[in-house]
Design an enzyme around this catalytic site. Structure first.
Site, PDB file in Angstrom:
ATOM      1  N   SER A 201      10.287  32.077  40.227  1.00 13.71           N
ATOM      2  CA  SER A 201       9.631  31.028  41.227  1.00 13.71           C
ATOM      3  C   SER A 201      10.302  29.755  40.978  1.00 13.71           C
ATOM      4  O   SER A 201      10.347  29.218  39.960  1.00 13.71           O
ATOM      5  CB  SER A 201       8.098  31.185  40.934  1.00 13.71           C
ATOM      6  OG  SER A 201       7.353  30.240  41.575  1.00 13.71           O
ATOM      7  N   CYS A 327      -3.556  29.858  37.124  1.00 15.85           N
ATOM      8  CA  CYS A 327      -4.477  30.463  37.951  1.00 15.85           C
ATOM      9  C   CYS A 327      -5.826  30.684  37.267  1.00 15.85           C
ATOM     10  O   CYS A 327      -6.665  31.211  38.144  1.00 15.85           O
ATOM     11  CB  CYS A 327      -3.884  31.866  38.379  1.00 15.85           C
ATOM     12  SG  CYS A 327      -2.066  31.541  38.385  1.00 15.85           S
TER      13      CYS A 327
HETATM   14  N1  PLP Z   1       4.350  35.279  36.826  1.00 15.42           N
HETATM   15  C1  PLP Z   1       3.899  34.467  36.014  1.00 15.42           C
HETATM   16  C2  PLP Z   1       4.310  34.751  34.487  1.00 15.42           C
HETATM   17  C3  PLP Z   1       3.309  32.963  36.093  1.00 15.42           C
HETATM   18  O1  PLP Z   1       3.187  32.294  35.390  1.00 15.42           O
HETATM   19  C4  PLP Z   1       3.252  32.860  37.472  1.00 15.42           C
HETATM   20  C5  PLP Z   1       2.616  31.516  37.848  1.00 15.42           C
HETATM   21  O2  PLP Z   1       2.170  30.704  37.086  1.00 15.42           O
HETATM   22  C6  PLP Z   1       3.541  33.561  38.642  1.00 15.42           C
HETATM   23  C7  PLP Z   1       3.962  35.027  38.184  1.00 15.42           C
HETATM   24  C8  PLP Z   1       3.212  33.346  39.931  1.00 15.42           C
HETATM   25  O3  PLP Z   1       4.102  32.649  40.561  1.00 15.42           O
HETATM   26  P1  PLP Z   1       3.816  31.744  41.720  1.00 15.42           P
HETATM   27  O4  PLP Z   1       2.989  30.547  41.432  1.00 15.42           O
HETATM   28  O5  PLP Z   1       5.169  31.426  42.312  1.00 15.42           O
HETATM   29  O6  PLP Z   1       3.122  32.719  42.771  1.00 15.42           O
END
Ligand code: PLP
Length: 402
Positions: A201, A327
């Protein structure tokens, strides 16, 4: 100190001005659609092609193995749900993951469980690692996919993905890794790792938000999630986010070019903060192993306090940190990551994550420690939970000594 001290780089990172510049050029100049066959269309396509080559080079992949997505979450959803749907056609409806994945993986698994897939959730060790032998023991004849994150977003522990991918290969099972926290933070080479799919990302390595990518090894085809036009070699439809894609490509090229320096710098700040806090604040404890940990990650528990209280106090001192994963910051539930490594709920509630990036300075790390040294004892003196917190913390560390 008047300025903002931003130590939440695992949540997101500031966009590098050179990335802003290429994105501005892509937004203001290349007005065509990359699928159109005339000059301004070709100009827009050039931005996308350059970025695909940059991402491929950084991962040691080939450009036709890189698919741009709307974010890291989309890449994770695609890998998990797409692989499940592809493999279900061969009667394979079992998936393996870990109990401390990001919710993009865990909630994808829940969706698949609702439509008849079975999922095994591997428990991490108390130090925060998934043991390859536990993955091997969970494999079944009908296993469609193994997905284990490369680095945990809360406690920063780096998983033995190379060993896990080798086990998957031996048993003919697809292996995906969510490398959203790893790419741009530590070396990531898809050939060396031997994974079939890998998510990343842009906003985690000083690139733009709202753009990610999925690496799919040649010959690995997770079913499409977004159908429509023929973009991304017909695997992910939708007119490309040209500026975002230009940004993620350059950001990853820049992060990779200075990776050794960036890692050494972040490690210095991380170790300074861990040592000083553990020495100066009674009962503070580090969550996750000190070894094999992301260079910029510090995750500490302060028994007897709520993380939210500390977060507000730090904010009043101009410090931006996190109580857990971004999140989850709207929820007061204890972190599923800390619970999965056996941290008691009361201690988990008083946990803070500080994550450093290349822009942070030693002066900022010192200011963070000074502020914690003021705020924590003051809040504890007012807290009726502190006495109980000390007892829980002592019982927990005694347990760890057996
Ligand atoms: N996977 C992990 C380990 C993350 O830390 C995050 C975001 O914090 C994501 C997936 C999701 O990424 P995005 O924010 O680009 O949707």
């Amino acid at each position: 100190m008047e300025k903002i001290v931003y130590v939440d780089n695992a949540a997101t990172t500031p966009c590098d001005p050179r990335v802003v510049e290429v994105m501005t050029r892509a937004l203001s100049g290349a007005c065509g659609n990359p699928s159109s066959h005339y000059s301004v269309g070709y100009e827009a396509k050039e931005f996308v092609d350059t970025a695909r080559a940059q991402v491929a080079k950084a991962l040691n992949a080939s450009p036709d193995e890189i698919y741009f997505t709307g974010c890291g979450s989309e890449a994770d959803n695609w890998a998990v749900k797409g692989a499940a749907l592809t493999k279900a056609r061969q009667g394979k409806k079992h998936l393996i993951t870990s109990a401390f994945e990001h919710h993009a993986i865990l909630h994808s698994m829940r969706s698949l469980e609702r439509i008849g897939f079975e999922v095994t959730y591997i428990k991490p060790t108390p130090e925060g690692f998934i043991r390859p032998e536990d993955v091997e023991a969970a494999l079944r004849d009908d296993t469609a996919l193994v997905t284990i994150m490369m680095a945990n977003n809360e406690i920063g522990t780096i998983q033995p993905i190379k060993e896990i991918a080798a086990i998957c290969k031996k048993h003919g099972v697809w292996c995906h890794t969510d490398a959203v926290q790893a790419v741009g933070a530590i070396p990531v080479d898809v050939k060396e790792l031997g994974v079939d799919m890998l998510s990343l990302s842009g906003h985690k390595f000083n690139g733009p938000k709202g753009v990610g990518a999925l690496y799919c090894r040649k010959g690995v085809w997770p079913q499409n999630l977004i159908d429509g036009g023929s973009q991304e070699a017909r695997h992910r439809a939708g007119t490309e986010n040209v500026a975002g894609i230009a940004g993620i490509g350059l950001a990853l090229e820049l992060a990779t070019a200075t990776l050794d320096e960036k890692m050494a710098h972040e490690r210095t700040l991380r170790d300074y903060v861990i040592d000083r806090v553990l020495n100066n604040i009674p009962e503070a404890r580090l969550n996750g192993s000190r070894e094999n940990r992301l260079p910029g990650n510090v995750n500490l528990s302060f028994p007897g306090l709520e993380g939210e209280t500390i977060l507000l106090d730090l904010d009043m001192h101009g410090i931006c940190a996190s109580t857990g994963s971004a999140c989850n910051s709207d929820s007061l539930d204890p972190s599923h990551v800390l619970l999965s490594i056996g941290v008691p709920e009361e201690i988990g509630h008083g946990s803070m994550r500080f994550t450093f990036g290349p822009q942070n300075t030693m002066e900022e790390a010192e200011y963070l420690c000074e502020t914690l040294e003021q705020v924590i004892p003051r809040r504890r003196a007012m807290s009726c939970m502190w006495l109980e917190g000390q007892n829980t913390a002592r019982d927990f560390s005694l347990k760890g000594e057996h």
